[in-house]
Design an enzyme around this catalytic site. Structure first.
Site: not given
Length: 288
Positions: A39, A45, A160
């Site tokens: 979020g 994003h 990641q």
């Protein structure tokens, strides 16, 4: 099916409702893209959401601040939670939000963890020893809940991204993992939800991080020994106003292993994590 319809975009709160929705799409032979987030969405994003929708018919975006990837003393409680604003941003770019509770994702007796060896054990893995197990576990759960055709992760979190690619390969999870380019602000600072923590003075100093990273990468590309270039880079980062540098390293871009010769002899990536005020910033870029 009981989707939450309070926003312009439907929200699934349970895995069962998520799966029922995706199953209906599958019956129509629709391709599904997926972007997992915590979020507090920004243009970085949204660029990943657009990438996920580039050759799929439906896009799911998860919004879940995952407690298992935060160590004690990190910013789990303070992490920004802006679901209504996020839903508004996604309403014209995605088709479903998956926003589960912690209880939905982790039962009281939850006892399984996914550990990826090798690529997780240095850099951020050394600075945050429990982080990648939390990431790998929640991403495994999310991928198995959505079962998308492709999932998109940002290159800003490069370690990641490599961890997830390795995990998906090793566990034979049938999804294509795509890396989305790092989205930057006008001065080059990598976009991050944590940038909101920066004071005005810290924000000005933070904008110098990508410049120093690029200069260090350029020095290595021109033949400077990695150790000398990164040492100079660390000094420059501290002089720019950062309190400490967790790491500034040039590593193999595919394995994150150091170069034994002290100079790149294969595809290389420079990665940094540095702290300014209460904020820890990370960034990376190729050494070309």
């Amino acid at each position: 099916m009981a989707l939450d319809m309070q926003y312009k975009i439907p929200v699934a709160r349970t895995i069962a409702d998520l799966r029922e929705t995706v199953s209906a799409w599958r019956k129509e032979n629709l391709r599904v893209g997926f972007v997992p987030t915590m979020g507090a969405l920004h243009e970085g994003h949204l660029s990943l959401v657009d990438l996920a929708g580039a050759d799929t018919d439906r896009v799911v975006v998860s919004i879940f601040v995952n407690p298992t990837q935060f160590a004690p003393g990190e910013d789990f409680e303070a992490y920004p939670r802006t679901e209504a604003a996020d839903a508004e941003k996604l309403s014209s770019r995605a088709h479903l939000i998956f926003a589960p509770s912690a209880a939905e994702m982790y039962s009281p007796d939850f006892s399984t963890s996914v550990h990826v060896m090798g690529v997780t054990e240095d850099l951020d893995g050394a600075a945050r020893p429990t982080h990648f197990a939390g990431v790998a576990t929640v991403v495994t759960k999310l991928l198995l809940a959505v079962l998308p055709d492709k999932a998109v992760f940002g290159e800003k979190d490069y370690q990641q991204l490599l961890t997830i690619k390795r995990m998906v390969r090793d566990l034979n999870i049938p999804v294509e993992i795509i890396g989305g380019p790092t989205h930057r602000e006008e001065d080059g600072l990598a976009r991050s939800s944590r940038n909101a923590y920066l004071s005005a003075g810290e924000r000005q100093s933070a904008g110098k991080l990508n410049v120093i990273l690029r200069e260090t990468a350029h020095a290595v590309a021109k033949g400077a020994p990695i150790a000398a270039a990164t040492e100079a880079g660390i000094t420059a980062i501290k002089e720019a106003g950062f309190q400490s540098v967790d790491y500034l390293e040039v590593r193999n871009a595919e394995t994150l292993e150091p170069f034994a010769s002290g100079k790149p002899d294969g595809p290389a990536r420079i990665l940094v994590a540095a702290r300014i005020g209460k904020t820890r910033l990370i960034d990376n870029m190729p050494v070309e």
